[in-house]
Design a protein around this motif. Structure first.
Motif, PDB file in Angstrom:
ATOM      1  N   ILE A 114     -14.519 -15.558 -10.954  1.00 18.83           N
ATOM      2  CA  ILE A 114     -13.329 -14.978 -10.327  1.00 18.83           C
ATOM      3  C   ILE A 114     -12.622 -16.029  -9.473  1.00 18.83           C
ATOM      4  O   ILE A 114     -11.391 -16.179  -9.508  1.00 18.83           O
ATOM      5  CB  ILE A 114     -13.736 -13.755  -9.479  1.00 18.83           C
ATOM      6  CG1 ILE A 114     -14.220 -12.610 -10.391  1.00 18.83           C
ATOM      7  CG2 ILE A 114     -12.572 -13.290  -8.601  1.00 18.83           C
ATOM      8  CD1 ILE A 114     -14.822 -11.456  -9.620  1.00 18.83           C
ATOM      9  N   ARG A 115     -13.406 -16.771  -8.695  1.00 14.99           N
ATOM     10  CA  ARG A 115     -12.814 -17.791  -7.833  1.00 14.99           C
ATOM     11  C   ARG A 115     -12.141 -18.889  -8.648  1.00 14.99           C
ATOM     12  O   ARG A 115     -11.012 -19.315  -8.352  1.00 14.99           O
ATOM     13  CB  ARG A 115     -13.892 -18.405  -6.931  1.00 14.99           C
ATOM     14  CG  ARG A 115     -13.373 -19.511  -6.034  1.00 14.99           C
ATOM     15  CD  ARG A 115     -14.482 -20.080  -5.179  1.00 14.99           C
ATOM     16  NE  ARG A 115     -13.999 -21.193  -4.374  1.00 14.99           N
ATOM     17  CZ  ARG A 115     -14.753 -21.896  -3.546  1.00 14.99           C
ATOM     18  NH1 ARG A 115     -16.044 -21.596  -3.403  1.00 14.99           N
ATOM     19  NH2 ARG A 115     -14.238 -22.903  -2.843  1.00 14.99           N
ATOM     20  N   SER A 165      -9.016 -17.618 -10.327  1.00 12.92           N
ATOM     21  CA  SER A 165      -7.991 -17.322  -9.314  1.00 12.92           C
ATOM     22  C   SER A 165      -7.286 -18.608  -8.890  1.00 12.92           C
ATOM     23  O   SER A 165      -6.066 -18.644  -8.707  1.00 12.92           O
ATOM     24  CB  SER A 165      -8.639 -16.653  -8.092  1.00 12.92           C
ATOM     25  OG  SER A 165      -9.232 -15.439  -8.448  1.00 12.92           O
ATOM     26  N   GLU A 166      -8.087 -19.684  -8.722  1.00 12.10           N
ATOM     27  CA  GLU A 166      -7.483 -20.969  -8.358  1.00 12.10           C
ATOM     28  C   GLU A 166      -6.571 -21.473  -9.464  1.00 12.10           C
ATOM     29  O   GLU A 166      -5.521 -22.072  -9.187  1.00 12.10           O
ATOM     30  CB  GLU A 166      -8.588 -21.984  -8.064  1.00 12.10           C
ATOM     31  CG  GLU A 166      -9.368 -21.690  -6.795  1.00 12.10           C
ATOM     32  CD  GLU A 166     -10.511 -22.673  -6.591  1.00 12.10           C
ATOM     33  OE1 GLU A 166     -10.758 -23.477  -7.523  1.00 12.10           O
ATOM     34  OE2 GLU A 166     -11.149 -22.642  -5.513  1.00 12.10           O
ATOM     35  N   THR A 198      -1.834 -16.656 -17.963  1.00 11.85           N
ATOM     36  CA  THR A 198      -1.994 -15.763 -16.811  1.00 11.85           C
ATOM     37  C   THR A 198      -2.634 -14.444 -17.222  1.00 11.85           C
ATOM     38  O   THR A 198      -3.548 -13.936 -16.569  1.00 11.85           O
ATOM     39  CB  THR A 198      -0.634 -15.508 -16.159  1.00 11.85           C
ATOM     40  OG1 THR A 198      -0.074 -16.752 -15.719  1.00 11.85           O
ATOM     41  CG2 THR A 198      -0.760 -14.547 -14.983  1.00 11.85           C
ATOM     42  N   TYR A 224      -6.342 -15.141 -18.171  1.00 11.70           N
ATOM     43  CA  TYR A 224      -7.201 -15.378 -17.017  1.00 11.70           C
ATOM     44  C   TYR A 224      -7.343 -14.107 -16.169  1.00 11.70           C
ATOM     45  O   TYR A 224      -8.415 -13.834 -15.608  1.00 11.70           O
ATOM     46  CB  TYR A 224      -6.637 -16.518 -16.170  1.00 11.70           C
ATOM     47  CG  TYR A 224      -6.628 -17.850 -16.895  1.00 11.70           C
ATOM     48  CD1 TYR A 224      -7.542 -18.107 -17.912  1.00 11.70           C
ATOM     49  CD2 TYR A 224      -5.717 -18.864 -16.559  1.00 11.70           C
ATOM     50  CE1 TYR A 224      -7.547 -19.319 -18.571  1.00 11.70           C
ATOM     51  CE2 TYR A 224      -5.705 -20.080 -17.210  1.00 11.70           C
ATOM     52  CZ  TYR A 224      -6.623 -20.300 -18.231  1.00 11.70           C
ATOM     53  OH  TYR A 224      -6.615 -21.495 -18.886  1.00 11.70           O
ATOM     54  N   ALA A 225      -6.302 -13.323 -16.085  1.00  8.08           N
ATOM     55  CA  ALA A 225      -6.366 -12.066 -15.331  1.00  8.08           C
ATOM     56  C   ALA A 225      -7.347 -11.099 -15.993  1.00  8.08           C
ATOM     57  O   ALA A 225      -8.087 -10.362 -15.320  1.00  8.08           O
ATOM     58  CB  ALA A 225      -4.981 -11.430 -15.250  1.00  8.08           C
ATOM     59  N   ILE A 231     -10.817 -12.253 -15.094  1.00 10.00           N
ATOM     60  CA  ILE A 231     -11.118 -11.848 -13.715  1.00 10.00           C
ATOM     61  C   ILE A 231     -11.450 -10.361 -13.652  1.00 10.00           C
ATOM     62  O   ILE A 231     -12.392  -9.928 -12.966  1.00 10.00           O
ATOM     63  CB  ILE A 231      -9.936 -12.191 -12.791  1.00 10.00           C
ATOM     64  CG1 ILE A 231      -9.794 -13.718 -12.669  1.00 10.00           C
ATOM     65  CG2 ILE A 231     -10.110 -11.550 -11.419  1.00 10.00           C
ATOM     66  CD1 ILE A 231      -8.557 -14.154 -11.918  1.00 10.00           C
ATOM     67  N   SER A 244     -15.011  -8.764 -12.592  1.00 10.83           N
ATOM     68  CA  SER A 244     -15.036  -7.813 -11.472  1.00 10.83           C
ATOM     69  C   SER A 244     -15.800  -6.543 -11.872  1.00 10.83           C
ATOM     70  O   SER A 244     -16.584  -5.995 -11.087  1.00 10.83           O
ATOM     71  CB  SER A 244     -13.607  -7.451 -11.049  1.00 10.83           C
ATOM     72  OG  SER A 244     -12.908  -8.598 -10.628  1.00 10.83           O
TER      73      SER A 244
END
Length: 913
Positions: A701-702, A705-706, A718, A721-722, A725, A729
């Protein structure tokens, strides 16, 4: 009365017996399923009535014929058993006590067990019993053929053909109700209940005919006594020597005949029943013999000269216009004949399967394993083998009985045929008495004595019974072999003038006892024989002590890796439920969980006795020895547990008991220490694992997010990657939910949503939900849908969650090329057990204790696809549902058993935790 009436009546009566036996079997099974004992089916009344199997067609028909020919001599046939039962405290009580302690299945099993569990001795007794009982079965077939013939004097009737059909029908009945299952106690509720009913029928029939004779044909007891005096023959004179010999022979027969041993010892449910039978059975014998002489006198008075005296019971009412009474007498005789044949066939079939068929099969398996044709510890379906062997044996036994009847012509008096069998089984007496009372008796002596006595009986009585020039030539019988007159069968060693029966009995038992004593004195008992002799001769002393102090037949060498092989073998004999319950109880007794106790000498000894109840002591001993490598007791072991004085025995027993208690405590402390060490390691592993499990998604996630914070990321990247994430989660949330769920379950703070459901629907729902796990695998599910139709009241969601987890694991981990899963449901009283069994390679023994621990996985994380909390959560769920989940070894694959109550009560569930 014509055969058109008689045959349907006989068939209807047999069908009624089928119904009684079937209802009794179903009732017993229902009570066992409910955890209750079938009290009435195993009551003193049923036990005493079953002993009436002693009263066969010989007693019903032949006793009257015997009285007509020899007067009061028929009383000896009842006097011998009466004396034995009156003195039950000295012989019968010890016999029954030993039978229960050793879990014997037959008289051959008892004798072989005493003499070092020698199957050779068992084979000798089995073959003797088979040969000696054959004339007796022929007697029953002859009596049935004669009884039909009495009603068909003017109609064509082939006695041999009729006897063949009767033999086939009795074989079918015996197979259906005598070999339905492999009972660990070899008890047959249905058959014994039917025999008890037949006991009442034949008693009522004989008393009814007798009462009609005394008060119908005659003018009362005084008149019938006068008629007895008028018809008295010179042959009726009492011969003291023959009386004593026949009384002795009848007393021996009531103990040694296979059918009597079956009902007296094997079918005994409670030793206290013997105390009641000690007076009730003699009363039965008195009642059934009361009218024998009056009926004989009436037959000699009212029937034409030349009528067969063996049929007076039938001929009197039939000839003098009493068709109803004649029909009752016919059914009484049919009861007497069929009950004997059924019980004798069951007893002999058990002996043949345990001492001949199964040992031959084991020997063939050992030879095949030696050649590498099969694995050395391969175990096939022993229950099927034993049951089929017994079914085949029953057919052979009835066939031999019919063959004897056909060859001998059935012309001899019924009593003469019965006495031949009595004298044959009397050859077991020396070995039996030695087994009970003489510790110096040996296997060599028992085998030698029984063999010599049997050969003498065959030569002097059995073979001559066929008549001249049938088996023995007339020249041999009259002049002796090779012209040696002192070897004539009826004048052995030049002793002439004796009654042929007494002559054979005297010489056969004399040679038997002499060979038995000589063989025992010149040989030294093996260590196992010494152990068994102490357990037989001192059975009362040993019964008062703890079972753990009893002498054993196995050495102190342990073999922990063989416990699962023993379980697999036991399941194929005792059945899965009985075997698993036995092993689980043994494990609990050792302070262990699960189903695999340490195979200590004490456990092996108890397992052997449990198996002996189904396949006999010698076979059970051989089967365990085949797995554990034959680590039998040594002389050193023997001397440590078998002492020559009561004082040493007591101190040895106390010392051994304390030693075992200390060993058990040390083992429990060692296991507790190992558990503490594992818990310490598990704590560190838990912290490390949970950190790893949480760090992995958080790192993802980190990182992503970066990346998203970079201005150069495209819209497609985007979204991708979302999505990653989001998935990580969810993975993190699922892990936290599992940890929270496990914590709540462990603390007993869960709220149960209890509602009504059907087990079949829950399993369907779980199967559908688990199909999404590796859907590409073609998984075969085998179920018994009818068994799953069980109404439940429980937490449906939680129970289904457990089912889904087990099914999903099976789809993941079953390594069979053609994966299958069996779902077996069993209902026991207020509990339900659901077994999930796949056909994979199973879980290694060293890993079985870990599978319910947190984060325990037998494969890598990526292949497992989870954090390893599934089974830990399942265990806590089942504890909250008042049940349990356990791994069941020895099932041929991975097997889990889920047990839970039919109706869940929240308070009971919390108490169960």
């Amino acid at each position: 009365m014509t055969l058109n009436i008689l045959i349907p009546a006989a068939l209807g009566y047999v069908v009624f017996l089928f119904l009684i036996a079937s209802l009794a079997e179903r009732r017993a099974e229902a009570l066992r399923a409910a955890g209750r004992a079938p009290r009435f089916l195993r009551s003193p009344v049923i036990y005493t009535l079953s002993l009436s199997v002693y009263c066969t067609a010989w007693t019903f028909y032949g006793a009257v014929g015997y009285a007509a020919r020899s007067g009061l001599e028929y009383v000896t046939i009842y006097l011998g058993p009466t004396l034995v039962f009156v003195g039950w405290w000295w012989l019968l009580r010890k016999l029954v006590r030993i039978g229960k302690a050793q879990r014997v299945t037959s008289i051959a099993d008892l004798i072989s067990s005493r003499y070092g569990k020698s199957n050779a001795v068992g084979v000798i007794v089995t073959l003797l019993a088979l040969v000696a009982t054959t004339p007796y079965i022929a007697l029953q077939l002859q009596s049935i053929a004669l009884s039909f013939g009495a009603f068909a004097a003017d109609q064509p009737l082939a006695p041999k053909q009729l006897a063949l059909w009767v033999a086939a029908g009795l074989a079918l009945f015996t197979i259906l109700f005598g070999t339905r299952n492999l009972d660990a106690n070899e008890q047959h509720h249905g058959v014994v209940t039917a025999i008890a009913f037949e006991a009442v029928v034949k008693l009522v029939a004989l008393i009814a005919v007798g009462a009609w004779v005394v008060w119908g044909l005659a003018d009362g007891p005084a008149d019938i006594m006068a008629r007895i005096s008028e018809v008295e023959l010179p042959e009726w004179e009492i011969q003291p020597g023959r009386w004593m010999g026949l009384t002795f022979l009848a007393g021996v027969a009531v103990v040694t005949l296979p059918r009597m041993f079956q009902v007296l010892v094997v079918e005994n449910a409670d030793e206290t029943h013997l105390a009641i039978a000690s007076w009730a059975f003699p009363l039965y014998l008195l009642a059934i013999s009361l009218f024998v002489l009056p009926i004989a006198a009436a037959g000699l008075t009212f029937l034409p000269e030349g009528m067969n005296p063996d049929l007076f019971v039938l001929s009197l009412p039939h000839s003098l216009g009493q068709p109803g009474l004649a029909m009752l007498a016919f059914l009484g005789g049919l009861s007497a004949a069929t009950s004997m044949v059924i019980i004798a066939a069951i007893a002999l079939a058990t002996m043949m399967s345990n001492h001949i068929v199964v040992p031959l099969w084991l020997a063939s398996r050992r030879r095949a394993a030696g050649r590498g044709a099969i694995p050395s510890r391969d175990a096939s379906d022993m229950r099927g083998l034993v049951l089929n062997a017994r079914r085949l044996s029953i057919g052979v036994i009835l066939g031999l009985g019919y063959l004897y009847f056909a060859v001998s012509g059935g012309s001899r008096a019924l009593a003469a045929i019965g006495l031949i069998s009595f004298a044959g089984m009397a050859q077991v007496l020396p070995a039996l008495v030695g087994a009970l009372y003489w510790r110096g008796a040996s296997r060599i002596g028992a085998a030698l004595g029984t063999s010599v006595g049997t050969l003498a009986w065959l030569y002097t009585l059995f073979l001559p019974s066929f008549g001249p020039d049938v088996i023995l030539s007339a020249a041999l019988m009259n002049e002796g072999p090779f012209g040696l007159s002192w070897l004539r069968p009826h004048a052995l060693f030049g002793v002439e003038g004796l009654d042929p029966l007494l002559h054979a009995l005297f010489w056969s038992l004399l040679m038997n006892v002499a060979a038995f004593l000589a063989g025992s004195l010149v040989s030294f008992p093996s260590p196992v024989e010494r152990v068994q002799s102490a357990q037989f001769v001192n059975v009362y002393d040993l019964a008062a002590s703890d079972e753990s102090t009893v002498a054993r037949g196995w050495s102190h060498d342990a073999a922990e890796n063989e416990a699962e092989d023993l379980l697999a073998m036991s399941q194929r004999i005792l059945g899965a439920d009985v075997a698993l319950a036995f092993f689980a109880a043994a494990a609990r007794g050792q302070g262990k969980g699960g189903f695999l106790p340490d195979p200590t000498p004490d456990f092996l000894n108890r397992l052997e006795r449990e198996l002996a109840g189904s396949v006999g002591a010698a076979t059970a001993h051989a089967m365990i020895a085949q797995i554990v490598g034959g680590r039998l007791v040594t002389v050193d072991d023997l001397m440590a547990v078998a002492s020559e004085t009561a004082q040493i025995m007591e101190h040895s027993a106390q010392l051994e008991a304390k030693s075992e208690e200390l060993a058990r405590t040390a083992r429990q402390l060692s296991e507790a220490n190992e558990m503490l060490q594992r818990l310490s390691v598990q704590k560190d592993s838990f912290l490390s694992q949970i950190s790893h499990e949480m760090r992995t998604p958080m790192t993802s996630i980190r990182a992503f997010s970066e990346i998203l914070m970079d201005d150069e990321v495209t819209q497609d990247e985007t979204l991708r990657y979302a999505r990653i994430i989001h998935d990580e989660s969810i993975r993190l949330t699922r892990l936290l939910d599992d940890l929270l769920d496990l914590s709540v379950l462990e603390n007993g703070q869960v709220n149960l949503d209890i509602e009504d459901a059907n087990l079949h629907e829950l399993i369907d729902r779980a199967l559908m939900a688990s199909n999404s796990v590796q859907p590409q695998r073609d998984f075969v599910i085998r179920r018994q849908v009818a068994d799953e139709d069980i109404a439940l009241r429980t937490d449906i969601g939680r129970l289904t969650q457990v089912f889904i987890n087990i099914l999903s694991n099976a789809r993941k981990y079953c390594d069979s090329a053609q994966p299958e899963l069996r779902i077996v449901v069993r209902k026991r009283a207020a509990q339900v057990a659901v077994d999930f069994i796949d056909n994979g390679s199973g879980i290694p023994k060293q890993s079985q204790v870990l599978i319910f621990e947190k984060f325990a996985r037998l494969t890598d994380t990526h292949k497992a696809g989870g954090a390893g909390l599934g089974l830990a959560i399942c265990r806590e769920i089942m504890l909250n549902l008042g049940g349990d989940i356990a791994y069941v070894p020895g099932q041929g694959g991975t097997a889990f058993r889920v047990t839970f109550p039919l109706v869940l009560k929240p308070r009971a569930a919390r108490a169960a935790r």
